[in-house]
Design an enzyme around this catalytic site. Structure first.
Site, PDB file in Angstrom:
ATOM      1  N   ASP A   1       0.809  -1.227   0.000  1.00  0.00           N
ATOM      2  CA  ASP A   1       0.000   0.000   0.000  1.00  0.00           C
ATOM      3  C   ASP A   1       0.840   1.274   0.000  1.00  0.00           C
ATOM      4  OD1 ASP A   1      -2.312  -1.473   0.056  1.00  0.00           O
ATOM      5  OD2 ASP A   1      -2.519  -1.399   2.232  1.00  0.00           O
TER       6      ASP A   1
ATOM      7  N   ARG B   1      31.324  10.466 -21.588  1.00  0.00           N
ATOM      8  CA  ARG B   1      29.880  10.701 -21.707  1.00  0.00           C
ATOM      9  C   ARG B   1      29.127  10.206 -20.463  1.00  0.00           C
ATOM     10  NH1 ARG B   1      27.460  10.997 -26.837  1.00  0.00           N
ATOM     11  NH2 ARG B   1      25.979   9.396 -26.205  1.00  0.00           N
TER      12      ARG B   1
ATOM     13  N   MET C   1      -6.398  -2.028  -4.137  1.00  0.00           N
ATOM     14  CA  MET C   1      -6.208  -2.075  -2.695  1.00  0.00           C
ATOM     15  C   MET C   1      -5.819  -0.694  -2.147  1.00  0.00           C
ATOM     16  SD  MET C   1      -4.374  -5.747  -1.959  1.00  0.00           S
ATOM     17  CE  MET C   1      -5.334  -7.263  -2.067  1.00  0.00           C
TER      18      MET C   1
ATOM     19  N   ARG D   1      -1.042  -8.373  -4.989  1.00  0.00           N
ATOM     20  CA  ARG D   1      -0.076  -8.693  -3.936  1.00  0.00           C
ATOM     21  C   ARG D   1       0.959  -9.712  -4.385  1.00  0.00           C
ATOM     22  NH1 ARG D   1      -0.142  -7.692   1.301  1.00  0.00           N
ATOM     23  NH2 ARG D   1      -2.332  -7.086   1.422  1.00  0.00           N
TER      24      ARG D   1
ATOM     25  N   ARG E   1     -18.273  -1.810 -17.078  1.00  0.00           N
ATOM     26  CA  ARG E   1     -17.945  -3.049 -16.373  1.00  0.00           C
ATOM     27  C   ARG E   1     -17.158  -2.712 -15.101  1.00  0.00           C
ATOM     28  NH1 ARG E   1     -20.658  -4.348 -20.209  1.00  0.00           N
ATOM     29  NH2 ARG E   1     -20.387  -6.117 -21.625  1.00  0.00           N
TER      30      ARG E   1
END
Length: 776
Positions: free
Chosen positions: A168, A743, A210, A299, A290
């Protein structure tokens, strides 16, 4: 090694060496296994002992076989696995003092005097409480004659270190928690797939994600997929939300958009439910709608490259924090701010996190937003500004402050370029500016600006860039050529098309182009305009920043490739692959990929390759394969940057290893090539591209309004440095921060990570080996 609880506790380790326990607690999160691996191997490397406490706090309470000493090879293969291999469980017993009493006893009997916990705020709160009660728990155990006074004295201090594992991303004090970007990746993959169906049928989809007390997943998914509307706990809609949502979606449809995506966090408040939103879209807007609830798909799965890197670096820092701690050191939690790993007070972080939930419950939403980090509010502002185009007249600038802003891609394609362009265009339109795309770089501008029927200089509309956020490559085309190829024509085109500010997206070629334009100001007045560079390159080699858009997409592609290769190597038992990575003359990609896959060795241009280094690594491979004895997951990977050596190529190294193996193991080489450049941009690259692009246009606005363009302060590169997002004048970066020959930046912040790669792979140090044969 299991230790029966009836056995006396082992003697303390000498000096500062500790017995360090690691547990995962609460909900599982991708990347937890990387943290376990890092803690175990770093502990062993530092002369400590590592113990895994299985099944979270339940393992502490039960003890016995649930507390196990871990050896180096016990965590082999952990990095690529999802979930937590040492288990997690809800433990009601530990919430009560008798349970914690048993936990204390089992820790002492195992000799564990430090604990690293990877979990959410509830798990970390329990850990800090455990530490506070520790002296009293030991006193009680002595009084009950379950411990002796001597044992109490030996283990009188307990150090706790927290790692935040949560999909989360709901912990205050950190920008990211272990697992959150893997979860966001699952969400974006799902919505990207749903997009195709929605577009085909002109449907609307309501997606539930979630996030009970935190809207980070919903917000970042909205940013990453250009959703039409989002609902999050921290910023609930107004009482008139039904009309507001319908007006925005209706406006989008009128502008020609064929699909509608609404994202609802499970913790959204009030009457906002997926069913209620669906009914509104179906009945009021007559859209075929829908509902999709993603559930636990969010998860699971393998961790993304960022979560592997984050969990590894935080696990290493956790061990360092344990060894640095004194009895009086407050328990720390290991956090990340922008690109910097930091320690913060655990209790304060938990309290701030819980304050957010309290503020939401009390409907004090302004305070809830304040308690989230500044990045959260910034992303929310970027989302609303780039999504509700035409619905925020208060944000529109007066006519005399509106600009014609050129947008150009320079260099090679990189994931996130299109997301940055879409954000810039949408922000420009909200503010009243005219975004002008300069297609196919500077050659396209000079050679094809007036082609018929469509030239390379085109004003962009909101609909033109819809859908770009998830597209790889460059929709307006990119080119490595520089303005110096035809500076007079470039200046003439700027004047002809009234380019009043320039937003350049690209890598080192873009950096060089900005430098050339800045220096040409004395000769061409057309270049006396604000110019902002957003670094975007898979090589992450642009001076002025520690992070370039596109590098995370590249890392995910490379990690996926290496996972597949490593699986093949492991299935063949005794096989080593030498994989060639891109990255120019910067070893960033090779090093971070090596950190994320557990490479045996990484060869970079900064360090180079020599025959003694190869001898040590070949001898290390010999010893490793000799010790494996048919164990699982025994494949080895070595990463070599494409420019690490002109002599020791990828194929040459693989052949040298094969020759020296004398048939005891095999060696192959693999070159993923441009697979690393292409593909769908990662959510991190999308989000950061959008956030930084908005910042750049804001800078151009401010500079155009306040600057006379007499100096170079309005020609800048935006970058993430340490814990901050900064604008640095190009002149400063050119003179003091740039290695023009190779570079890349002069000081590369990631170089210290190379040591961690070597440490966690067990790669021998030069001083520990025979100089002639490479043996330890």
């Amino acid at each position: 090694m299991e230790r029966p609880s009836s056995s006396p506790p082992p003697a303390p380790l000498p000096g500062k060496q500790r017995r360090i326990g690691i547990m995962t607690s609460g909900g599982d999160a991708p990347g937890m296994n990387g943290a376990v691996r890092a803690v175990v191997r770093m502990s062993i490397n530092m002369g400590c002992e590592a113990y895994a406490i299985y099944e979270g706090y339940e393992g502490l309470v039960q003890g016995g076989s649930l507390i196990k000493q871990m050896n180096w090879d016990d965590v082999r293969g952990y990095l690529s696995e999802g979930g937590t291999l040492i288990g997690t469980a809800r433990c009601k017993a530990f919430m009560e003092r008798p349970g914690r009493l048993q936990g204390a006893k089992h820790m002492v009997m195992a000799g564990i005097d430090a604990l690293v916990i990877c979990g959410g705020d509830g798990s970390l709160t329990g850990a800090d409480k455990f530490r506070k009660e520790w002296p009293g728990l030991l006193d009680e155990l002595v009084a009950k004659k379950e411990l002796t006074a001597e044992q109490k004295t030996t283990y009188q201090h307990l150090n706790i270190v927290g790692l935040v594992g949560s999909i989360d991303n709901d912990m205050s004090s950190t920008d990211a928690t272990i697992g959150c970007y893997s979860s966001l990746t699952r969400i974006c993959e799902a919505i990207d797939c749903i997009d195709a169906t929605a577009e085909s049928h002109q449907r609307a989809f309501v997606i539930e994600v979630m996030g009970r007390h935190c809207g980070w997943l919903a917000l970042m998914a909205g940013v990453s997929t250009s959703a039409d509307f989002i609902f999050i706990p921290e910023m609930p809609p107004s009482e008139n939300w039904e009309a507001e949502m319908c007006n925005i979606i209706r406006r989008h449809r009128e502008m020609g958009k064929r699909k509608t995506i609404v994202i609802v966090a499970e913790g959204a408040l009030g009457k906002v439910t997926p069913t209620r939103v669906k009914d509104l879209l179906s009945n009021d807007l007559k859209l075929d709608t829908r509902i999709t609830k993603l559930g636990h798909v969010q998860r699971g799965g393998r961790p993304c490259a960022y979560d592997r890197m984050l969990s590894t670096l935080q696990g290493v820092e956790a061990v360092r924090a344990v060894l640095d701690a004194t009895p009086d050191t407050p328990s720390p939690v290991i956090c990340v701010i922008e690109n910097k790993i930091v320690r913060k007070p655990l209790l304060k972080a938990v309290e701030d996190t819980q304050e957010v939930a309290k503020a939401i419950e009390a409907k004090d939403f302004s305070r809830a937003m304040q308690l989230r980090d500044a990045e959260f509010a910034e992303y929310h502002n970027a989302y609303t500004t780039t999504t509700a185009t035409g619905h925020q007249p208060e944000k529109r600038l007066p006519k005399d402050k509106q600009l014609r802003i050129g947008i150009i891609h320079v260099g090679a394609p990189a994931g996130g370029m299109n997301a940055a362009t879409r954000a810039a265009v949408a922000y420009c339109l909200t503010r009243g500016h005219t975004p002008v795309a300069l297609h196919n770089g500077f050659p396209g501008l000079c050679r094809h600006h007036d082609d018929q029927p469509v030239g390379s200089v085109r004003e962009m509309s909101w609909l033109d860039v819809q859908g770009w956020v998830s597209r790889g490559g460059s929709e307006i085309g990119c080119n490595r050529a520089l303005p110096s190829d035809d500076m007079p024509k470039t200046a003439w085109c700027f004047e002809k098309y009234r380019i009043e500010a320039l937003f350049i997206i690209g890598g080192f070629e873009a950096f060089t182009a900005v430098s050339e334009l800045r220096k040409a100001r004395s000769e061409y007045s057309a270049f006396k305009i604000p110019i902002a560079l957003l670094p975007a390159t898979i090589s992450n080699n642009v001076p002025g920043t520690e992070y370039s858009i596109g590098s995370d997409t590249c890392l995910n592609a490379l990690v996926d490739y290496c996972d597949a290769i490593k699986q093949s190597a492991s299935a063949s038992r005794r096989r080593c692959f030498v994989v060639e990575t891109q990255g120019g003359k910067s070893g960033y990609i090779a090093t971070i990929a090596g950190l994320s896959i557990g490479a045996t060795a990484v060869y970079t241009p900064e360090e180079g390759i020599n025959i003694k280094m190869l001898a040590r690594d070949i001898e290390h491979l010999r010893a490793s394969f000799a010790k494996d004895r048919g164990q699982a997951k025994a494949g080895k990977l070595i990463l070599r940057n494409e420019h690490a050596s002109e002599t020791y190529t990828t194929e040459v190294i693989a052949n040298m290893i094969k020759e020296e193996a004398h048939g005891r193991f095999e060696s192959r080489h693999a070159i993923p090539g441009h697979v690393q450049q292409g593909g769908t941009p990662s959510p991190m690259d999308r989000c950061r591209a959008i956030r930084l692009a908005v910042r750049c246009i804001e800078f151009l606005e401010g500079s155009a309004a306040s600057s006379k363009h007499t100096d170079s302060s309005d020609v800048v590169v935006i970058g993430i440095k340490g814990a901050s997002v900064v604008f640095t004048p190009m002149e400063t970066v050119e003179k003091h921060e740039t290695n023009w020959k190779d570079r890349r930046p002069k000081d590369e912040s990631w170089l210290e990570l190379k040591t961690i790669v070597d440490t966690l792979s067990g790669r021998p140090k030069p001083e520990d080996c025979c100089e002639s044969c490479g043996r330890r």
